[in-house]
Motif scaffolding. Sequence first.
Motif, PDB file in Angstrom:
ATOM      1  N   THR A  13       0.837  -1.199   0.000  1.00 59.29           N
ATOM      2  CA  THR A  13       0.000   0.000   0.000  1.00 59.29           C
ATOM      3  C   THR A  13       0.872   1.250   0.000  1.00 59.29           C
ATOM      4  O   THR A  13       2.096   1.164   0.117  1.00 59.29           O
ATOM      5  CB  THR A  13      -0.880   0.046   1.267  1.00 59.29           C
ATOM      6  N   LEU A  14       0.224   2.405  -0.061  1.00 66.21           N
ATOM      7  CA  LEU A  14       0.942   3.673   0.027  1.00 66.21           C
ATOM      8  C   LEU A  14       1.623   3.818   1.385  1.00 66.21           C
ATOM      9  O   LEU A  14       2.673   4.453   1.483  1.00 66.21           O
ATOM     10  CB  LEU A  14      -0.010   4.844  -0.229  1.00 66.21           C
ATOM     11  N   SER A  24      12.849  -2.232 -10.775  1.00 69.93           N
ATOM     12  CA  SER A  24      11.809  -3.183 -10.386  1.00 69.93           C
ATOM     13  C   SER A  24      12.364  -4.599 -10.478  1.00 69.93           C
ATOM     14  O   SER A  24      13.107  -4.924 -11.407  1.00 69.93           O
ATOM     15  CB  SER A  24      10.587  -3.035 -11.291  1.00 69.93           C
ATOM     16  N   ASP A  41      -0.636  -4.666 -13.401  1.00 70.75           N
ATOM     17  CA  ASP A  41      -1.733  -3.717 -13.157  1.00 70.75           C
ATOM     18  C   ASP A  41      -1.726  -3.191 -11.719  1.00 70.75           C
ATOM     19  O   ASP A  41      -2.159  -2.066 -11.462  1.00 70.75           O
ATOM     20  CB  ASP A  41      -3.091  -4.326 -13.511  1.00 70.75           C
ATOM     21  N   VAL A  42      -1.203  -3.969 -10.794  1.00 70.25           N
ATOM     22  CA  VAL A  42      -1.060  -3.540  -9.396  1.00 70.25           C
ATOM     23  C   VAL A  42       0.333  -2.959  -9.163  1.00 70.25           C
ATOM     24  O   VAL A  42       0.492  -1.911  -8.531  1.00 70.25           O
ATOM     25  CB  VAL A  42      -1.297  -4.730  -8.426  1.00 70.25           C
ATOM     26  N   VAL A  93       2.774  -1.658 -11.261  1.00 70.90           N
ATOM     27  CA  VAL A  93       3.254  -0.448 -11.938  1.00 70.90           C
ATOM     28  C   VAL A  93       2.851   0.831 -11.194  1.00 70.90           C
ATOM     29  O   VAL A  93       3.706   1.681 -10.933  1.00 70.90           O
ATOM     30  CB  VAL A  93       2.812  -0.409 -13.425  1.00 70.90           C
ATOM     31  N   PRO A  94       1.569   0.997 -10.821  1.00 74.48           N
ATOM     32  CA  PRO A  94       1.222   2.219 -10.081  1.00 74.48           C
ATOM     33  C   PRO A  94       1.969   2.336  -8.742  1.00 74.48           C
ATOM     34  O   PRO A  94       2.369   3.438  -8.344  1.00 74.48           O
ATOM     35  CB  PRO A  94      -0.281   2.102  -9.846  1.00 74.48           C
ATOM     36  N   LEU A  95       2.182   1.210  -8.053  1.00 78.69           N
ATOM     37  CA  LEU A  95       2.916   1.244  -6.791  1.00 78.69           C
ATOM     38  C   LEU A  95       4.393   1.560  -7.023  1.00 78.69           C
ATOM     39  O   LEU A  95       4.997   2.317  -6.264  1.00 78.69           O
ATOM     40  CB  LEU A  95       2.755  -0.071  -6.036  1.00 78.69           C
ATOM     41  N   TYR A  96       4.962   1.008  -8.068  1.00 74.95           N
ATOM     42  CA  TYR A  96       6.347   1.299  -8.436  1.00 74.95           C
ATOM     43  C   TYR A  96       6.514   2.793  -8.719  1.00 74.95           C
ATOM     44  O   TYR A  96       7.427   3.447  -8.217  1.00 74.95           O
ATOM     45  CB  TYR A  96       6.729   0.456  -9.658  1.00 74.95           C
ATOM     46  N   GLU A  97       5.618   3.337  -9.525  1.00 72.93           N
ATOM     47  CA  GLU A  97       5.682   4.763  -9.853  1.00 72.93           C
ATOM     48  C   GLU A  97       5.487   5.631  -8.618  1.00 72.93           C
ATOM     49  O   GLU A  97       6.165   6.649  -8.448  1.00 72.93           O
ATOM     50  CB  GLU A  97       4.654   5.101 -10.933  1.00 72.93           C
ATOM     51  N   SER A  98       4.585   5.228  -7.731  1.00 74.50           N
ATOM     52  CA  SER A  98       4.366   5.973  -6.482  1.00 74.50           C
ATOM     53  C   SER A  98       5.589   5.905  -5.584  1.00 74.50           C
ATOM     54  O   SER A  98       5.943   6.881  -4.920  1.00 74.50           O
ATOM     55  CB  SER A  98       3.146   5.426  -5.735  1.00 74.50           C
ATOM     56  N   LYS A 108       8.144   8.378  -6.972  1.00 74.93           N
ATOM     57  CA  LYS A 108       7.729   9.760  -6.682  1.00 74.93           C
ATOM     58  C   LYS A 108       7.936  10.101  -5.207  1.00 74.93           C
ATOM     59  O   LYS A 108       8.413  11.191  -4.873  1.00 74.93           O
ATOM     60  CB  LYS A 108       6.270   9.972  -7.075  1.00 74.93           C
TER      61      LYS A 108
END
Length: 150
Positions: A38-39, A77, A100-101, A103-108, A111
């Motif tokens: 999670t974040l 990654s 799908d799960v 990539v967004p977590l990797y990018e977050s 950042k």
Amino acid sequence: MKVVIQRVSKASVTIDEVKVASISKGLLILLGIINEDTLEDIKWLTNKIVNLRVFNDENDIMNNSLLDVSGDAVVVSQFTLHASTKKGNRPSYIKAAKPDVAVPLYESFVKQLEVDLGKKIQTGQFGADMKVELLNDGPVTIIIDSKNKV
């Protein structure tokens, strides 16, 4: 979320014979993501990474953080960090998050690391066949799992 952190004198990532990332003094961060991440895991882990005292001070004691030495970081990654080797000789990667799960977590993660470190973070390319070169300084290699905070 699991990371393998290596203190490096230099590191680079090459994809299809093109160098896409290159740093000098800093950390090479191999990042593995599972579906349950999670974040909160990201924030805890990036804070831990930038404040981890793994760089030598003037007395040659590991007492300085990435922030203290104004070091750089490169994030790659690596789904294989969540390999299970309990059965047989072929690792199972079933615990690793699908793109799908992941990539967004990797990018977050990247950042948030930029925010915590206050500078641009270099990266590989998610899912690409990457060639990673590094000169491990020490050597210093540390594994951190956000699910093992306590």
